[in-house]
Structure formats: structure tokens, C-alpha cells
Write a protein that holds these residues in place. Structure first.
Motif, mmCIF file in Angstrom:
data_model
loop_
_atom_site.group_PDB
_atom_site.id
_atom_site.type_symbol
_atom_site.label_atom_id
_atom_site.label_comp_id
_atom_site.label_asym_id
_atom_site.label_seq_id
_atom_site.Cartn_x
_atom_site.Cartn_y
_atom_site.Cartn_z
ATOM 1 N N ALA A 71 0.729 -1.185 -0.089
ATOM 2 C CA ALA A 71 0.006 -0.047 0.018
ATOM 3 C C ALA A 71 0.871 1.227 0.036
ATOM 4 O O ALA A 71 0.611 2.176 -0.440
ATOM 5 N N TYR A 72 2.110 0.952 0.443
ATOM 6 C CA TYR A 72 2.949 2.404 0.325
ATOM 7 C C TYR A 72 3.489 2.815 -0.880
ATOM 8 O O TYR A 72 3.428 3.835 -1.014
ATOM 9 N N TYR A 73 3.822 1.813 -1.426
ATOM 10 C CA TYR A 73 4.451 1.914 -2.915
ATOM 11 C C TYR A 73 3.156 2.458 -3.886
ATOM 12 O O TYR A 73 3.331 3.411 -4.679
ATOM 13 N N LEU A 74 2.235 1.972 -3.683
ATOM 14 C CA LEU A 74 0.832 2.181 -4.179
ATOM 15 C C LEU A 74 0.461 3.849 -4.061
ATOM 16 O O LEU A 74 0.123 4.591 -4.826
ATOM 17 N N LEU A 75 0.443 4.173 -2.671
ATOM 18 C CA LEU A 75 0.172 5.494 -2.169
ATOM 19 C C LEU A 75 1.349 6.396 -2.930
ATOM 20 O O LEU A 75 0.989 7.568 -3.237
ATOM 21 N N LYS A 76 2.434 6.121 -2.769
ATOM 22 C CA LYS A 76 3.663 7.007 -3.224
ATOM 23 C C LYS A 76 3.427 7.217 -4.598
ATOM 24 O O LYS A 76 3.770 8.301 -5.263
ATOM 25 N N GLY A 77 3.190 6.195 -5.690
ATOM 26 C CA GLY A 77 2.867 6.405 -6.767
ATOM 27 C C GLY A 77 1.766 7.307 -7.173
ATOM 28 O O GLY A 77 1.792 8.217 -7.949
ATOM 29 N N LEU A 78 0.628 7.108 -6.504
ATOM 30 C CA LEU A 78 -0.459 8.097 -6.614
ATOM 31 C C LEU A 78 -0.223 9.472 -6.257
ATOM 32 O O LEU A 78 -0.626 10.348 -6.912
ATOM 33 N N ASN A 79 0.614 9.751 -5.109
ATOM 34 C CA ASN A 79 0.973 11.001 -4.676
ATOM 35 C C ASN A 79 1.863 11.680 -5.673
ATOM 36 O O ASN A 79 1.559 12.893 -6.118
ATOM 37 N N VAL A 80 2.889 10.949 -6.467
ATOM 38 C CA VAL A 80 3.718 11.581 -7.605
ATOM 39 C C VAL A 80 2.853 12.046 -8.588
ATOM 40 O O VAL A 80 2.895 13.120 -9.168
ATOM 41 N N ILE A 81 1.919 11.071 -8.960
ATOM 42 C CA ILE A 81 0.934 11.413 -10.153
ATOM 43 C C ILE A 81 0.174 12.746 -9.856
ATOM 44 O O ILE A 81 -0.130 13.627 -10.710
ATOM 45 N N CYS A 82 -0.407 12.911 -8.771
ATOM 46 C CA CYS A 82 -1.215 14.137 -8.130
ATOM 47 C C CYS A 82 -0.490 15.238 -8.202
ATOM 48 O O CYS A 82 -0.865 16.213 -8.411
ATOM 49 N N LYS A 83 0.884 15.096 -7.635
ATOM 50 C CA LYS A 83 1.646 16.513 -7.322
ATOM 51 C C LYS A 83 2.222 16.943 -8.815
ATOM 52 O O LYS A 83 2.092 17.975 -9.411
ATOM 53 N N ILE A 84 2.316 15.964 -9.880
ATOM 54 C CA ILE A 84 2.563 16.054 -11.231
ATOM 55 C C ILE A 84 1.195 16.976 -11.932
ATOM 56 O O ILE A 84 1.320 17.899 -12.620
ATOM 57 N N TYR A 85 0.297 16.376 -11.633
ATOM 58 C CA TYR A 85 -1.129 16.750 -11.975
ATOM 59 C C TYR A 85 -1.034 18.256 -11.765
ATOM 60 O O TYR A 85 -1.679 19.065 -12.501
ATOM 61 N N LEU A 86 -1.144 18.482 -10.345
ATOM 62 C CA LEU A 86 -1.302 19.828 -9.699
ATOM 63 C C LEU A 86 -0.234 20.933 -10.239
ATOM 64 O O LEU A 86 -0.709 21.857 -10.554
ATOM 65 N N THR A 87 0.709 20.380 -10.348
ATOM 66 C CA THR A 87 1.923 21.406 -11.078
ATOM 67 C C THR A 87 1.676 21.922 -12.340
ATOM 68 O O THR A 87 1.692 22.890 -12.624
ATOM 69 N N VAL A 88 1.234 20.822 -13.294
ATOM 70 C CA VAL A 88 0.803 21.166 -14.660
ATOM 71 C C VAL A 88 -0.265 22.025 -14.695
ATOM 72 O O VAL A 88 -0.572 23.189 -15.563
ATOM 73 N N ILE A 89 -1.419 21.613 -14.138
ATOM 74 C CA ILE A 89 -2.710 22.313 -14.179
ATOM 75 C C ILE A 89 -2.476 23.511 -13.659
ATOM 76 O O ILE A 89 -3.015 24.454 -14.283
#
Length: 244
Positions: A71-89
């Protein structure tokens, strides 16, 4: 004064009565409200999801990292995706995002309104996510512990204990975001959507008179904002009364 009043009436007739041009404003208002309402829904749902991922990582990521669970690695991956999304948008103009959505991502789509809903919803979700995340992070850690002591898991604690408190705390910020979203939809005409602003501009181009159509459009947007402020103000007062 009489000549001025007669000229004003003539301008009104020219811009709104002749050829039933007022119908263009009514139709454009309908499109604007349609885009806004559905974009708000997309923004809230996606924003709440992103905020949950980001706040869960902020609060539990370090503890989960010590256990090295899947679950840690899944959450870490999702968090990275969310941070990229927020930065780009948040780092690019909404009108550019709209044109990318219309001319590139959904280039084969015939439904420009649906594309606009997608683009504005995606844009709004980034700001809603940070608003909600800030609200979640402001809740005392004891509230999470209280949820666990009641036997709730993390999602249940968020749904039944944390998010209701967050909603009341971030309501003014959400109002500002929704007001901003209403006004941002005025760029929908860049992809050929006949929204309220575009309708006013079309009337101006046909009558060669800018005063009446542009001030009418501005007035309609102002009324929408006043209605939003009134509704949110009453909701905020109702929530305060429930607290007592």
C-alpha cells in the motif's frame, strides 16, 4: 436628457429586440451554466480524490514507509501522479488547457461543450484539491484518533468525521473557486462554443455597438456571482447554527 434617453432606447432595441438578439444571450447563458455546473461536479469529485491521496501521504506516508507494505508503494505512486497533475494544471493558463483538450486530446469530438466541461473541471479540481487538502491538514490529529477508537478505518474516518468538518472550514475558499470558475468559462468561445460572452460579442459584431451587449454580459455574470454569494452565505449561517 430626452435625446439621451431616446438614444439609449434605440440602442436597446437595436442590440436586443431586433432579430430577437436577446435569445442569443439567453441561449449563451444556458451553455455557460451547463458548463459551470458540470465542471463544478467534476472539480469537487476529482479534487476530493486528489486531496485525499495527498493528505493521506502527508499524514501516513512516513509511517507506512517504515513497514514497506504494498500500500505504501501504491500511495507513493499516486502521490507523485497527483503532484505532477497539480503542477501542470496550476502552472498553465486555463485557455491553453481548453484548446489542448479541444484541438488535440479530443480533436475528433463533435461535442465542444463536453470537452469544455472536461477542461474546466480538470482545472478546477486542481485548486479544489489544494483547498480541501489544506482543510484536512488543519484538522487536529485527535479527530483521526477518535475515529480509530470508534472502530472506523481510514476511509470511514474521512467520510464520517473529517470531511464534514473540512467542508465547513473551506466553504469560503470553495465559494471563491466557484466564482472564479464561472468567470473562467468566458473563454469557451475560443473553441467555438456560443456561451454568454461569445453571444454578447456576436451581437456587438452585428450591431457595431459595444456598450449594450458587453454591459449586459457583465451584468448577467454579476447577478450569477451575487446569487452564489447569497446561497453560500445562507449555507454557512445554517452550518454555524447547527454547531450551536
Amino acid at each position: 436628457m430626452s435625446a439621451w434617453w431616446d438614444g439609449l432606447k434605440a440602442q436597446f432595441v437595436l442590440n436586443f429586440i431586433n432579430d430577437n438578439r436577446w435569445q442569443s444571450l439567453v441561449s449563451g447563458l444556458g451553455v455557460t451554466l451547463q458548463i459551470t455546473v458540470f465542471a463544478v461536479i467534476v472539480g469537487i469529485l476529482l479534487g476530493a480524490l486528489v486531496a485525499t491521496v495527498r493528505s493521506t501521504w502527508d499524514k501516513s506516508g512516513e509511517e507506512m514507509g517504515r513497514r514497506k507494505s504494498p500500500a505504501y508503494y501504491l500511495l507513493k505512486g499516486l502521490n507523485v501522479i497527483c503532484k505532477i497533475y497539480l503542477t501542470v494544471i496550476r502552472g498553465t493558463p486555463v485557455v491553453v488547457q481548453l484548446m489542448i483538450s479541444y484541438f488535440i486530446i479530443f480533436a475528433t469530438s463533435k461535442n465542444a461543450v463536453a470537452v469544455a466541461i472536461f477542461a474546466f473541471g480538470l482545472n478546477s479540481a486542481a485548486y479544489v484539491a489544494e483547498i480541501i487538502r489544506g482543510g484536512i491538514m488543519s484538522i487536529d490529529e485527535g479527530q483521526f484518533e477518535a475515529g480509530r477508537s470508534l472502530g472506523f478505518n481510514y476511509p470511514q474516518t474521512m467520510i464520517y468525521i473529517i470531511l464534514p468538518q473540512v467542508f465547513k472550514a473551506v466553504l469560503p475558499a470553495l465559494l471563491n473557486e466557484f466564482i472564479t470558475l464561472v468567470k473562467e468559462t468566458s473563454v469557451a468561445g475560443y473553441v467555438g462554443i456560443m456561451d454568454l460572452t461569445k453571444a454578447g460579442d456576436v451581437i456587438r459584431s452585428r450591431t457595431y455597438s459595444a456598450f449594450m451587449p458587453l454591459f449586459a454580459v457583465a451584468g448577467i455574470y454579476l447577478v450569477i456571482v451575487i446569487i452564489l454569494e447569497t446561497v453560500f452565505g445562507r449555507l454557512e449561517r445554517r452550518l454555524r447554527q447547527n454547531e450551536r
